[in-house]
Write an enzyme that holds these catalytic residues in place. Structure first.
Site, PDB file in Angstrom:
ATOM      1  N   LYS A 110      18.147   5.814   5.515  1.00 35.50           N
ATOM      2  CA  LYS A 110      19.109   4.921   6.340  1.00 35.50           C
ATOM      3  C   LYS A 110      20.099   5.424   7.218  1.00 35.50           C
ATOM      4  CE  LYS A 110      21.025   0.404   5.291  1.00 35.50           C
ATOM      5  NZ  LYS A 110      21.455  -0.549   4.420  1.00 35.50           N
ATOM      6  N   LYS A 189       0.272  -1.721   3.445  1.00 35.98           N
ATOM      7  CA  LYS A 189       0.740  -1.901   2.335  1.00 35.98           C
ATOM      8  C   LYS A 189       1.218  -3.299   2.020  1.00 35.98           C
ATOM      9  CE  LYS A 189       3.954  -0.266  -1.183  1.00 35.98           C
ATOM     10  NZ  LYS A 189       5.404   0.234  -1.402  1.00 35.98           N
ATOM     11  N   LYS A 192       7.417  -7.045   0.721  1.00 31.37           N
ATOM     12  CA  LYS A 192       8.132  -8.245   1.347  1.00 31.37           C
ATOM     13  C   LYS A 192       8.691  -7.678   2.663  1.00 31.37           C
ATOM     14  CE  LYS A 192      11.851  -7.152  -1.833  1.00 31.37           C
ATOM     15  NZ  LYS A 192      11.225  -6.639  -2.749  1.00 31.37           N
TER      16      LYS A 192
HETATM   17  P1  ADP Z   1       8.427  -4.365  -1.850  1.00 36.04           P
HETATM   18  O1  ADP Z   1       7.733  -3.286  -1.134  1.00 36.04           O
HETATM   19  O2  ADP Z   1       7.629  -5.722  -1.888  1.00 36.04           O
HETATM   20  O3  ADP Z   1       9.705  -4.529  -1.497  1.00 36.04           O
HETATM   21  P2  ADP Z   1       9.574  -3.182  -4.412  1.00 36.04           P
HETATM   22  O4  ADP Z   1       9.639  -1.861  -3.892  1.00 36.04           O
HETATM   23  O5  ADP Z   1      10.612  -4.007  -4.879  1.00 36.04           O
HETATM   24  O6  ADP Z   1       8.413  -4.033  -3.531  1.00 36.04           O
HETATM   25  O7  ADP Z   1       8.427  -2.877  -5.612  1.00 36.04           O
HETATM   26  C1  ADP Z   1       8.517  -3.277  -6.908  1.00 36.04           C
HETATM   27  C2  ADP Z   1       7.648  -2.551  -7.991  1.00 36.04           C
HETATM   28  O8  ADP Z   1       6.255  -3.016  -7.264  1.00 36.04           O
HETATM   29  C3  ADP Z   1       7.276  -1.022  -7.701  1.00 36.04           C
HETATM   30  O9  ADP Z   1       7.191  -0.500  -8.779  1.00 36.04           O
HETATM   31  C4  ADP Z   1       6.198  -0.822  -6.531  1.00 36.04           C
HETATM   32  O10 ADP Z   1       5.823   0.568  -6.890  1.00 36.04           O
HETATM   33  C5  ADP Z   1       5.120  -1.704  -6.763  1.00 36.04           C
HETATM   34  N1  ADP Z   1       4.680  -2.071  -5.759  1.00 36.04           N
HETATM   35  C6  ADP Z   1       5.113  -2.871  -4.565  1.00 36.04           C
HETATM   36  N2  ADP Z   1       4.410  -3.031  -3.562  1.00 36.04           N
HETATM   37  C7  ADP Z   1       3.048  -2.507  -3.817  1.00 36.04           C
HETATM   38  C8  ADP Z   1       1.820  -2.368  -3.509  1.00 36.04           C
HETATM   39  N3  ADP Z   1       1.497  -3.004  -2.255  1.00 36.04           N
HETATM   40  N4  ADP Z   1       1.009  -1.851  -4.192  1.00 36.04           N
HETATM   41  C9  ADP Z   1       1.260  -1.227  -5.519  1.00 36.04           C
HETATM   42  N5  ADP Z   1       2.403  -1.464  -5.822  1.00 36.04           N
HETATM   43  C10 ADP Z   1       3.458  -1.971  -5.262  1.00 36.04           C
END
Ligand code: ADP
Ligand code: TRP
Length: 320
Positions: A110, A189, A192
């Protein structure tokens, strides 16, 4: 083993969250003493709308329960319901060097982008260390992006032990088997932050539409295609059994089929896959009191544990 992990309620859970994390939490509850919590204090570093945060926190609980987190086996709770953790955070903070936190990626990235950051984001890893240490957690299943934070937790616990004598159990990170990143509707990937998610519990009609709009290349129907480099095939493989995957892969290599057929199959299989969870979610949704009760029971169990650890730490550093 005592297993602990937290998940932030910053948006509706998607297939990436399920196959990358939640599915494994659920498997781990079978043979371990497990603690899972909804990290609403961490979410405060990004969600600044109180109604939204409350709704996302409850939704996260409903989703986890619907997906099979069993409150009889695992302790499920909301992070802020265990105030001992916040107190422990301060005690840990006093022995944490600035340099250690300056190296942590969330803050560093950031800052590098020139964005304003706050003390919450800077000290985020200390709260996370406190989450882990407050329950004498031995194993912490996390995605790759969180490994650095487990290392920081071990550093903080190690320094405290060095200063005041053996007080903390040093946890180990268990890297989730998510080497296969779940791709999103655009092939990047699924996340959100990229607006490319397929949410686990979105209305089926809307979800089907999204699936039909997954980006694909524009090669003619008769061309053979490589399933191994195709994100639609990767999504299909999350739900298809081995023989369905082989059959589909053969069709790709042969050519002469449209992506629409794969999408339709993906919509059918994913609907079936989460059908039971959808039903369970509806039942819990009809009985929100039950969910509140589960979270309260979880918090009470978690608090007992955290209070014992906090006392040990207070005695060690001399505030008790
Ligand atoms: P986002 O990328 O949607 O913000 P988070 O960072 O909150 O998701 O991820 C929460 C959990 O889900 C973490 O343990 C992360 O490793 C897993 N995760 C998120 N997106 C993926 C993905 N596309 N493939 C595999 N694991 C994921
Ligand atoms: N920071 C983690 C994430 O964003 C969530 C989290 C908070 C966590 N406290 C934790 C994970 C303790 C494991 C252990 O995914």
């Amino acid at each position: 083993m005592r297993v602990l992990s937290g998940i932030q309620p910053t948006g509706r859970f998607h297939w990436g969250n399920y196959f990358g994390a939640i599915q494994q939490y659920i498997q781990l509850q079978e043979e371990n003493e497990s603690y899972y919590f909804i990290a609403n204090l961490h979410a405060l570093t990004t969600v600044r709308d109180q109604e939204n945060l409350r709704r996302l926190t409850l939704d996260a609980a409903l989703d986890l329960l619907a997906l099979g987190l069993d409150p009889e086996r695992a302790t499920l709770f909301v992070q802020s319901d265990v105030p001992e953790v916040s107190e422990l955070t301060w005690l840990l903070m006093t022995g944490t060097s600035m340099g250690l936190l300056e190296r942590c990626h969330a803050y560093k990235e950031k800052k590098a982008r020139g964005l304003a950051s706050d003390a919450g984001l800077f000290t985020y890893p200390v709260l996370m260390a406190s989450d882990i240490l407050a329950y004498d957690s031995e194993v912490v299943p996390v995605g790759e992006d969180q490994i650095q934070h487990i290392e920081v937790c071990r550093d903080i616990a190690g320094s405290f032990n060095h200063l005041y004598g053996e007080t903390f159990v040093l946890p180990k990170a268990k890297v989730l088997q998510s080497t296969k990143k779940v791709p999103g509707t655009d092939g990047e990937k699924m996340s959100k932050s990229y607006d490319n998610t397929l949410e686990i519990f979105e209305p089926l009609k809307a979800q089907r539409k999204k699936i039909m709009r997954i980006t694909t290349d524009s090669r003619p129907m008769e061309d053979p295609k490589d399933p191994d480099t195709d994100h639609l095939f990767q999504l299909y493989s999350l739900f298809a059994d081995d023989s369905q995957q082989e059959e589909m892969a053969a069709k790709y290599r042969q050519g002469g089929f449209g992506y629409g057929e794969v999408k339709k199959n993906l919509a059918d299989l994913s609907e079936e896959y989460f059908q039971e969870a959808r039903q369970r979610r509806e039942e819990y949704q009809k009985d929100p009191e039950r969910v509140v009760e589960i979270l309260a029971e979880g918090a009470s169990r978690a608090r007992q544990q955290a209070a014992a650890v906090l006392r040990r730490v207070q005695l060690a550093c001399g505030v008790k």
